[in-house]
Design a protein around this motif. Structure first.
Motif, short mmCIF file in Angstrom:
data_model
loop_
_atom_site.label_atom_id
_atom_site.label_comp_id
_atom_site.label_asym_id
_atom_site.label_seq_id
_atom_site.Cartn_x
_atom_site.Cartn_y
_atom_site.Cartn_z
N TRP A 118 90.80 -37.58 -27.81
CA TRP A 118 91.15 -38.21 -29.09
C TRP A 118 92.40 -39.07 -28.93
O TRP A 118 92.44 -40.21 -29.40
CB TRP A 118 91.43 -37.17 -30.16
N GLN A 119 93.42 -38.48 -28.30
CA GLN A 119 94.72 -39.16 -28.20
C GLN A 119 94.62 -40.46 -27.41
O GLN A 119 95.23 -41.46 -27.78
CB GLN A 119 95.75 -38.23 -27.56
N HIS A 120 93.86 -40.45 -26.34
CA HIS A 120 93.81 -41.66 -25.52
C HIS A 120 93.05 -42.77 -26.23
O HIS A 120 93.27 -43.96 -25.96
CB HIS A 120 93.27 -41.35 -24.11
N ALA A 121 92.21 -42.40 -27.21
CA ALA A 121 91.55 -43.42 -28.03
C ALA A 121 92.52 -44.03 -29.04
O ALA A 121 92.42 -45.21 -29.37
CB ALA A 121 90.35 -42.81 -28.75
N LEU A 122 93.46 -43.22 -29.51
CA LEU A 122 94.51 -43.75 -30.39
C LEU A 122 95.47 -44.64 -29.62
O LEU A 122 95.95 -45.66 -30.14
CB LEU A 122 95.29 -42.61 -31.04
#
Length: 221
Positions: free
Chosen positions: A211-215
């Protein structure tokens, strides 16, 4: 129940996965399209490896029941989730042309970890590794739908994604997955559970990172 025990043991990381800022932004419709598109591209690549994990699960099967489960879920991913992503990605991106140069390091870390679990461990080890994605998306989809409601979802920018993971078909699939995983509870020793819990913690941690790397829109670490 085995899965609930895994959740209890790893509640904090599981909660950060289900309620990550990416998920909350997706729910309220404020997630930028570039972040969603980045996620979809990575998840499409991820699902190809995820489907391969079910092939490995089938290889690790000890009986026909385990074999049927692995083959059914592999088919569901290939015929269902991958096609969903492909249909959304068609806006300017040819999903079939996504290759190794498009794959993020976070994606590589997650998918290769699951494959390594299947190669070094047994059927149940890999089943638990696969559970965070399968069951987690069911929990997330259901919660988002309940929070938004059918009326607000009508004009939601991520309506198709939400309806897929909150829909009856997917919910039935993840219930079957959870029930199947729970059927192993009586055969799991204290030592085995400790190993399964470590695997589960690792994959949920990798989900949070996904999730974080998509943000962050980060292909590198």
């Amino acid at each position: 129940m085995l899965f609930q025990k895994l959740l209890k043991e790893n509640f904090q990381i599981w909660d950060s996965y289900l309620h990550h800022d990416f998920v909350k932004q997706l729910e309220n419709g404020t997630l930028k399209s570039e972040n969603f598109l980045f996620y979809l591209k990575q998840d499409y690549i991820y699902l190809i490896h995820y489907a391969k994990c079910y092939a490995l699960l089938a290889l690790n099967a000890n009986n026909a029941r385990e074999l049927r489960f692995a083959m059914k879920f592999q088919n569901y991913i290939v015929e269902g989730e991958l096609e969903l992503h492909k249909s959304i990605l068609k806006l300017g991106i040819d999903a079939d042309k996504l290759g190794v140069k498009d794959e993020s390091l976070a994606n590589i870390a997650y998918t290769r970890y699951m494959l390594s679990v299947g190669q070094s461990g047994d059927y149940l080890d890999l089943l638990v590794a696969l559970s965070a994605c399968a069951i987690g998306y069911g929990y997330i989809g259901k919660e988002i739908y309940e929070n938004i409601g059918a009326k607000k979802l009508e004009n939601h920018p991520y309506k198709e994604w939400i309806l897929t993971y909150s829909g009856e078909a997917f919910q039935d699939e993840i219930k079957e997955f959870e029930d199947f995983l729970n059927s192993y509870e009586k055969s799991v020793s204290k030592e085995k559970f400790a190993k399964l819990s470590e695997i589960f913690y690792s994959v949920v941690r990798l989900e949070v990172n996904f999730w974080q790397h998509a943000l962050d829109l980060k292909l590198e670490l």
